[in-house]
Write an enzyme that holds these catalytic residues in place. Structure first.
Site, PDB file in Angstrom:
ATOM      1  N   TYR A   1       0.857  -1.200   0.000  1.00  0.00           N
ATOM      2  CA  TYR A   1       0.000   0.000   0.000  1.00  0.00           C
ATOM      3  C   TYR A   1       0.892   1.248   0.000  1.00  0.00           C
ATOM      4  O   TYR A   1       0.864   2.077   0.916  1.00  0.00           O
ATOM      5  CB  TYR A   1      -0.975   0.007   1.184  1.00  0.00           C
ATOM      6  CG  TYR A   1      -2.245   0.727   0.827  1.00  0.00           C
ATOM      7  CD1 TYR A   1      -3.182   0.132  -0.024  1.00  0.00           C
ATOM      8  CD2 TYR A   1      -2.521   2.006   1.306  1.00  0.00           C
ATOM      9  CE1 TYR A   1      -4.344   0.798  -0.393  1.00  0.00           C
ATOM     10  CE2 TYR A   1      -3.679   2.673   0.943  1.00  0.00           C
ATOM     11  CZ  TYR A   1      -4.586   2.069   0.105  1.00  0.00           C
ATOM     12  OH  TYR A   1      -5.731   2.724  -0.252  1.00  0.00           O
ATOM     13  N   PHE A   2       1.644   1.351  -1.085  1.00  0.00           N
ATOM     14  CA  PHE A   2       2.752   2.300  -1.162  1.00  0.00           C
ATOM     15  C   PHE A   2       2.316   3.760  -1.104  1.00  0.00           C
ATOM     16  O   PHE A   2       1.292   4.157  -1.666  1.00  0.00           O
ATOM     17  CB  PHE A   2       3.533   2.094  -2.464  1.00  0.00           C
ATOM     18  CG  PHE A   2       4.249   0.774  -2.520  1.00  0.00           C
ATOM     19  CD1 PHE A   2       4.614   0.088  -1.359  1.00  0.00           C
ATOM     20  CD2 PHE A   2       4.570   0.206  -3.743  1.00  0.00           C
ATOM     21  CE1 PHE A   2       5.282  -1.135  -1.427  1.00  0.00           C
ATOM     22  CE2 PHE A   2       5.231  -1.006  -3.816  1.00  0.00           C
ATOM     23  CZ  PHE A   2       5.581  -1.681  -2.661  1.00  0.00           C
ATOM     24  N   HIS A   3       3.136   4.547  -0.424  1.00  0.00           N
ATOM     25  CA  HIS A   3       3.035   6.006  -0.444  1.00  0.00           C
ATOM     26  C   HIS A   3       4.427   6.532  -0.777  1.00  0.00           C
ATOM     27  O   HIS A   3       5.369   5.741  -0.995  1.00  0.00           O
ATOM     28  CB  HIS A   3       2.518   6.527   0.901  1.00  0.00           C
ATOM     29  CG  HIS A   3       3.246   5.962   2.096  1.00  0.00           C
ATOM     30  ND1 HIS A   3       4.578   6.208   2.335  1.00  0.00           N
ATOM     31  CD2 HIS A   3       2.839   5.142   3.096  1.00  0.00           C
ATOM     32  CE1 HIS A   3       4.954   5.589   3.441  1.00  0.00           C
ATOM     33  NE2 HIS A   3       3.922   4.912   3.921  1.00  0.00           N
TER      34      HIS A   3
ATOM     35  N   HIS B   1       7.514   4.913   0.928  1.00  0.00           N
ATOM     36  CA  HIS B   1       8.019   3.664   0.336  1.00  0.00           C
ATOM     37  C   HIS B   1       8.829   3.945  -0.927  1.00  0.00           C
ATOM     38  O   HIS B   1       9.902   3.372  -1.143  1.00  0.00           O
ATOM     39  CB  HIS B   1       6.854   2.746  -0.050  1.00  0.00           C
ATOM     40  CG  HIS B   1       6.028   2.257   1.091  1.00  0.00           C
ATOM     41  ND1 HIS B   1       4.736   2.677   1.321  1.00  0.00           N
ATOM     42  CD2 HIS B   1       6.312   1.359   2.074  1.00  0.00           C
ATOM     43  CE1 HIS B   1       4.255   2.061   2.381  1.00  0.00           C
ATOM     44  NE2 HIS B   1       5.182   1.264   2.868  1.00  0.00           N
TER      45      HIS B   1
ATOM     46  N   LYS C   1      10.778   6.188  10.285  1.00  0.00           N
ATOM     47  CA  LYS C   1       9.559   6.382  11.059  1.00  0.00           C
ATOM     48  C   LYS C   1       9.424   5.244  12.070  1.00  0.00           C
ATOM     49  O   LYS C   1       9.068   5.456  13.224  1.00  0.00           O
ATOM     50  CB  LYS C   1       8.322   6.443  10.164  1.00  0.00           C
ATOM     51  CG  LYS C   1       7.046   6.665  10.996  1.00  0.00           C
ATOM     52  CD  LYS C   1       5.846   6.970  10.145  1.00  0.00           C
ATOM     53  CE  LYS C   1       5.315   5.735   9.455  1.00  0.00           C
ATOM     54  NZ  LYS C   1       4.720   4.752  10.388  1.00  0.00           N
TER      55      LYS C   1
ATOM     56  N   GLN D   1      12.023  -0.351  15.167  1.00  0.00           N
ATOM     57  CA  GLN D   1      12.169  -1.484  14.239  1.00  0.00           C
ATOM     58  C   GLN D   1      13.560  -1.468  13.607  1.00  0.00           C
ATOM     59  O   GLN D   1      14.215  -2.509  13.486  1.00  0.00           O
ATOM     60  CB  GLN D   1      11.097  -1.395  13.164  1.00  0.00           C
ATOM     61  CG  GLN D   1      11.292  -2.312  11.976  1.00  0.00           C
ATOM     62  CD  GLN D   1      10.139  -2.217  10.998  1.00  0.00           C
ATOM     63  OE1 GLN D   1       9.066  -2.744  11.246  1.00  0.00           O
ATOM     64  NE2 GLN D   1      10.338  -1.524   9.882  1.00  0.00           N
TER      65      GLN D   1
ATOM     66  N   SER E   1       0.880   4.037   5.678  1.00  0.00           N
ATOM     67  CA  SER E   1      -0.266   3.373   5.048  1.00  0.00           C
ATOM     68  C   SER E   1      -1.493   3.480   5.949  1.00  0.00           C
ATOM     69  O   SER E   1      -2.624   3.441   5.481  1.00  0.00           O
ATOM     70  CB  SER E   1       0.051   1.901   4.787  1.00  0.00           C
ATOM     71  OG  SER E   1       1.238   1.806   4.019  1.00  0.00           O
TER      72      SER E   1
END
Lengths: 281, 281
Positions: free
Chosen positions: A32-34, A37, A149, A153, A186
């Site tokens: 669900y690329f923005h 990504h 972001k 992680q 996303s």
């Protein structure tokens, strides 16, 4: 561009690429690329000969009450965006191929997974570390690009790579933001128009903190309370956490005398959004 | 033969070997070699171009009350034995290089680690899986040879390889025994001459079970009691477990209608010895 859905096929592609001396970059995503990504993919292109983007909504990193089912998906659109950017392979495995019925192996990065999102989302980073390790073994990248972001992680995966003696270079990419400052995610799709207006409060809170620290306010307890008040002055908000941590080991910081990670998690309506900034003393 | 002590040096050796198309076999050991280890090395030689034997008494697979400190070590003798067998590299890292102070990453194979030695030695198989994964990443073997005395370990590592999409072939080698049947083990050194005599009761119990099953006794509850009585009739013995499990998933077996794993753990004095056999119905 190739679209590969089977783990075995991906492995064959990667083995061949490695044999031919190709330098492989991996951009692991949940799709669900923005623009965020796409920025990672463009960065990857500058660092390697071939770019593989994985698209996998990893079930084991979602808690039972979380948004696994609702998480937005659009493989067709993603593949076409990836192609436009010049990605070489989109790897989109299915969950049964990644986690067959007898699956039972999990990787845990203990200390770095404890605070922040790890405390709020038990098992989340175990799921993240496990899927990243699997993706590294399947895609065999020389380097992997992660967005900052998801700062925690990034640290968890970096630590795993060092601890397990993996030959993967990890590259962090700065947060990509909307014009008003909202970090691209996303999950922003979950926001109603009214909630979208409130959502900018995360970024504004980060900037507010930066300014206050610059002006001499170094006590993170006070800062935390002021930021909470600021965020809650926006409608639809519920604070999950506001924390000041050292950017390497995520140890709590009481007074800002070194560059310090300010990490936020805020519910805007049903959407849980995160953002962060390194604050200079 | 080369003796390599540094992780970074081992990685360089393996990368070069791989680049030159060399097929690498790894025999992971804790050293203090006996004929069992040497048999694994000879097997490895028939399956690869180059054989690496790792010698590492892995602290994280020992419980706090276990024999980490006493575990026998003799690197000089081991290296000379490995050389005689025709091993190419002995890799003997130190614990600080394998587990630096910030180390915090662990791999767990959940279901297969639960019964048998996993129940008696909490954390043991987590330590085993973790060190094997690290060794695979450092040595980059095409195949690894494990002794089947540690049958559960073999299953755990095999499962980890499949689950994590590793490109390592795992080869199990039959148990190598002393003339009287005692399974070879570095821990046999702990036995006094009198205890050594008793220690053969593990193997004798396995043979006794095989015979009884052949004669028609299929109820594992009855078998278990008879074996316990048999073992306890030998001096210095204390039964840790006597279990019948299916050889693939280690599910408990009530009645022997398929080939069944009979696994034993018995204390002989202070030494905890294990042994096993696949019993045909």
């Amino acid at each position: 561009m190739r679209l590969i859905k089977e783990v075995s096929q991906m492995k064959i592609w990667s083995e061949n690429a490695r044999k031919n001396g190709v330098r492989i970059a991996l951009v692991p995503t949940m799709g669900y690329f923005h623009e965020g990504h796409l920025a990672l993919m463009r960065k990857a292109k500058t660092l390697a000969n071939k770019v593989v983007v994985s698209i996998f909504v990893n079930p084991i990193q979602f808690g039972p009450q979380e948004d696994l089912k609702e998480y937005p998906r659009d493989l067709e659109r993603d593949a076409s965006l990836a192609q436009e950017v010049g990605v070489d392979v989109v790897f989109a495995p299915n969950a049964k191929d990644m986690y067959p019925q007898v699956y039972q192996t999990y990787v845990e990065v203990t200390e770095l997974s404890k605070p922040l999102c790890g405390a709020k989302r038990p098992g989340h980073f175990k799921g993240v570390a496990t899927v990243c390790l699997k993706l590294f073994n399947i895609v065999k990248p020389h380097l992997a690009v992660f967005g900052l972001k998801d700062y925690q992680q990034f640290l968890v995966v970096k630590r795993m790579i060092a601890d397990l003696n993996l030959d993967v270079e990890i590259v962090g990419h700065p947060i990509v933001r909307e014009k008003d400052g909202l970090a691209m995610s996303s999950r922003n799709i979950y926001l109603s128009p009214e909630e979208r207006k409130s959502a900018v409060c995360l970024y504004k809170a980060l900037c507010l903190a930066k300014e206050k620290v610059k002006k001499g306010l170094k006590d993170t307890n006070i800062l935390q309370k002021e930021l909470e008040e600021f965020i809650l002055s926006h409608p639809y908000t519920k604070v999950d956490y506001i924390e000041f941590r050292d950017p390497e080991h995520l140890i709590e910081v009481r007074e800002i005398t070194e560059p310090t990670l300010l990490a936020l998690a805020v519910f805007i309506g049903k959407a849980r959004l995160i953002d962060n900034m390194i604050i200079e003393p």
